[in-house]
Design an enzyme around this catalytic site. Structure first.
Site, PDB file in Angstrom:
ATOM      1  N   GLN A 175      34.143   0.833  25.741  1.00 18.59           N
ATOM      2  CA  GLN A 175      34.376  -0.595  25.490  1.00 18.59           C
ATOM      3  C   GLN A 175      34.189  -1.392  26.781  1.00 18.59           C
ATOM      4  OE1 GLN A 175      38.276  -0.748  23.726  1.00 18.59           O
ATOM      5  NE2 GLN A 175      37.562   0.063  21.767  1.00 18.59           N
ATOM      6  N   ARG A 178      28.839  -3.245  16.760  1.00 19.72           N
ATOM      7  CA  ARG A 178      27.726  -3.633  17.641  1.00 19.72           C
ATOM      8  C   ARG A 178      26.607  -4.287  16.849  1.00 19.72           C
ATOM      9  NH1 ARG A 178      30.788   0.173  19.926  1.00 19.72           N
ATOM     10  NH2 ARG A 178      30.758   0.516  22.192  1.00 19.72           N
ATOM     11  N   LYS A 199      45.711   3.437  23.117  1.00 20.01           N
ATOM     12  CA  LYS A 199      45.064   3.228  21.820  1.00 20.01           C
ATOM     13  C   LYS A 199      45.953   2.355  20.920  1.00 20.01           C
ATOM     14  CE  LYS A 199      41.477   5.422  23.029  1.00 20.01           C
ATOM     15  NZ  LYS A 199      40.263   4.672  23.294  1.00 20.01           N
ATOM     16  N   ASP A 253      38.978   9.764  19.827  1.00 18.75           N
ATOM     17  CA  ASP A 253      39.596   9.292  18.581  1.00 18.75           C
ATOM     18  C   ASP A 253      39.992  10.442  17.652  1.00 18.75           C
ATOM     19  OD1 ASP A 253      39.318   6.687  19.424  1.00 18.75           O
ATOM     20  OD2 ASP A 253      37.403   6.386  18.410  1.00 18.75           O
TER      21      ASP A 253
HETATM   22  C1  S3P Z   1      35.050   2.563  21.093  1.00 22.97           C
HETATM   23  C2  S3P Z   1      35.383   3.207  22.257  1.00 22.97           C
HETATM   24  C3  S3P Z   1      36.620   4.006  22.403  1.00 22.97           C
HETATM   25  C4  S3P Z   1      37.221   4.386  21.058  1.00 22.97           C
HETATM   26  C5  S3P Z   1      37.258   3.238  20.098  1.00 22.97           C
HETATM   27  C6  S3P Z   1      35.866   2.679  19.870  1.00 22.97           C
HETATM   28  C7  S3P Z   1      33.813   1.752  21.065  1.00 22.97           C
HETATM   29  O1  S3P Z   1      37.568   3.252  23.108  1.00 22.97           O
HETATM   30  O2  S3P Z   1      38.512   4.914  21.240  1.00 22.97           O
HETATM   31  O3  S3P Z   1      37.790   3.650  18.850  1.00 22.97           O
HETATM   32  O4  S3P Z   1      33.349   1.402  19.965  1.00 22.97           O
HETATM   33  O5  S3P Z   1      33.263   1.481  22.139  1.00 22.97           O
HETATM   34  P1  S3P Z   1      37.566   3.185  24.728  1.00 22.97           P
HETATM   35  O6  S3P Z   1      36.277   2.631  25.138  1.00 22.97           O
HETATM   36  O7  S3P Z   1      38.723   2.305  25.103  1.00 22.97           O
HETATM   37  O8  S3P Z   1      37.778   4.600  25.176  1.00 22.97           O
END
Ligand code: S3P
Length: 430
Positions: free
Chosen positions: A170, A28, A343, A316
């Protein structure tokens, strides 16, 4: 494909370490620093392959980004200075780059093509493409626009009120970023709160964003200003050593300067619930994110039922929690975690297959797994399947047996933790 034979003479972890910068926050910081006008300096940046993919994407759009080890310097002309890339953008293995970037690109008046590696090319992109299409973006790709390679033609979006059908930071972030580039107010309302680094950091860059419970509102504004971001240590990386210390006799470690954002600390709650001796000292807040030190001692753990709202806060960490469960007293049940199937690998399948090979009694279910405790693991031939967190889980499992474990495709660990083996060696050599 490289491989490693894992056989540690000493299996007790002691001493203090810091872990590399947080992956979610590093991504980010590069994205928002590139959207902001002026200079942004990122310290303790995670120079893992995933975050380097994010740097590459914005360099392809003409942003000046320079990295010196774990410090990144960005000098950007802001959103209006971004250029249409000449070549397709390579996202590597990174789901976070893909979902958040598609949200940004949807708001830019250009054409983009995006592709990734074999694993990323299997992961669903419709979860982000669908709401963006609703906002007016043109997104197409394989399988009716569900899979990479994907083409985006952005610009001229309308705001939406979006209730994500999946619990995904995400997806929430991708829609909020499209909202940032859209006139009017876009809202995203979640059923369960997912990690909120986007909300916290966009505020620091000057975005007009407000949060009320699980509802986030963003007002379109193309005038972000560069700022300095210090990235906390990644609790998802720390988790491997927290569990390693918990399951190996005589261990006692402290991990310093770990990010303690409440949307990420589910692993601490799970370790406590499973009876692990763990102590957390919160120290200070950096860029809206709390950080502190975590101490763990070897403990006889007990089984737990892990389900419901905690799942997004440990999503995670489930592979390493599954390893802990093989050593706990009783049967651990993990439910409500069907997101694991989307994942870097289908992590229900890859965890179950791998731990079974090493002697665990573990069964996969539709949305989780059931793990018998008090199991003596043994050696074997394993592979990461290109999934960094499976690779690290296997390395920690090797502390539980005197047999050798062969780990094929170990290099993917560099996706999130390039210095993982150095840090593990430093803890077992004290
Ligand atoms: C993340 C959100 C998670 C996580 C990924 C990083 C992020 O995924 O598993 O390692 O940085 O927003 P999801 O949003 O698909 O759950």
């Amino acid at each position: 494909m490289s491989q490693k034979v894992l056989a540690f003479d000493k299996k007790t972890l002691t001493g203090n370490i810091t872990v590399p910068g947080d992956k979610s926050i590093s991504h980010r910081a590069v994205m928002f620093g590139s959207l902001a006008e002026g200079k942004t300096k990122i310290t303790n940046f995670l120079a893992g392959e995933d975050c380097l993919s994010t740097i590459g994407a914005f360099q392809a759009m003409g942003v000046s980004i320079r990295r010196e080890e774990n410090t990144v310097f960005i000098d950007s002309d802001g959103i209006n200075g971004l250029k249409e890339p000449v070549q397709p953008i390579d996202l590597g293995n990174s789901g976070t780059t893909a979902r958040l970037l598609i949200g940004i690109l949807a708001g830019l008046p250009y054409h983009f093509t995006l592709y990734g590696d074999d694993s990323l090319s299997k992961r669903p992109m419709d979860r982000i493409a669908n709401p963006l299409r609703e906002m007016g973006a043109k997104i197409d790709g394989r399988e009716n626009g569900r899979l990479l390679p994907i083409a985006v033609r952005g610009g001229h979006l309308s705001p939406i009120d979006f209730k994500p059908p999946v619990k995904s930071a995400q997806v929430k972030s991708g829609v909020l970023l499209a909202g940032l580039l859209t006139e009017g107010v876009t809202t995203v309302e979640e059923v369960t709160k997912t990690r909120d680094h986007t909300e916290n950091m966009l505020k620091a860059f000057g975005a007009n964003i407000s949060v009320e419970g699980t509802k986030v509102k963003i007002t379109g504004n193309k005038n972000l200003s560069g700022c300095d971001i210090e990235v906390p240590g990644d609790i998802s990386s720390a988790a491997f050593f927290l569990v390693a210390a918990a399951i190996t006799e005589g261990s006692h470690i402290t991990i310093e300067n770990v990010g303690l954002n409440p949307t990420r600390t589910g692993i601490i709650d799970v370790l406590k619930m499973m009876g692990v001796s763990i102590n957390v000292i919160e120290k200070r807040t950096i860029g809206g994110e709390p950080i502190g030190d975590i101490t763990v001692k070897a403990s006889q753990s007990k089984a737990a039922i892990i389900e419901g709202d905690i799942i997004p806060r440990i999503i995670d960490e489930i592979p390493i929690i599954a390893l802990l469960a093989t050593q706990a007293e009783g049967k651990t049940i993990i439910k409500d975690a069907e997101e694991l199937r989307f994942k870097e690998t289908d992590r229900i399948e890859s965890v179950v297959t791998t731990l079974s090979k090493l002697g665990a009694t573990i069964t996969g279910t539709k949305d989780g797994m059931i793990i018998e405790g008090n199991t003596q693991l043994h050696g074997g031939v394993t592979e990461s399947y290109g999934d960094h967190r499976i690779g690290m889980m296997i390395a920690i499992a090797s502390l539980l047996t005197d047999d050798k474990i062969e780990l094929h495709d170990d290099e993917c660990i560099a996706i999130s933790y390039p210095t993982f083996f150095e840090d593990l060696h430093s803890l077992i050599s004290n």
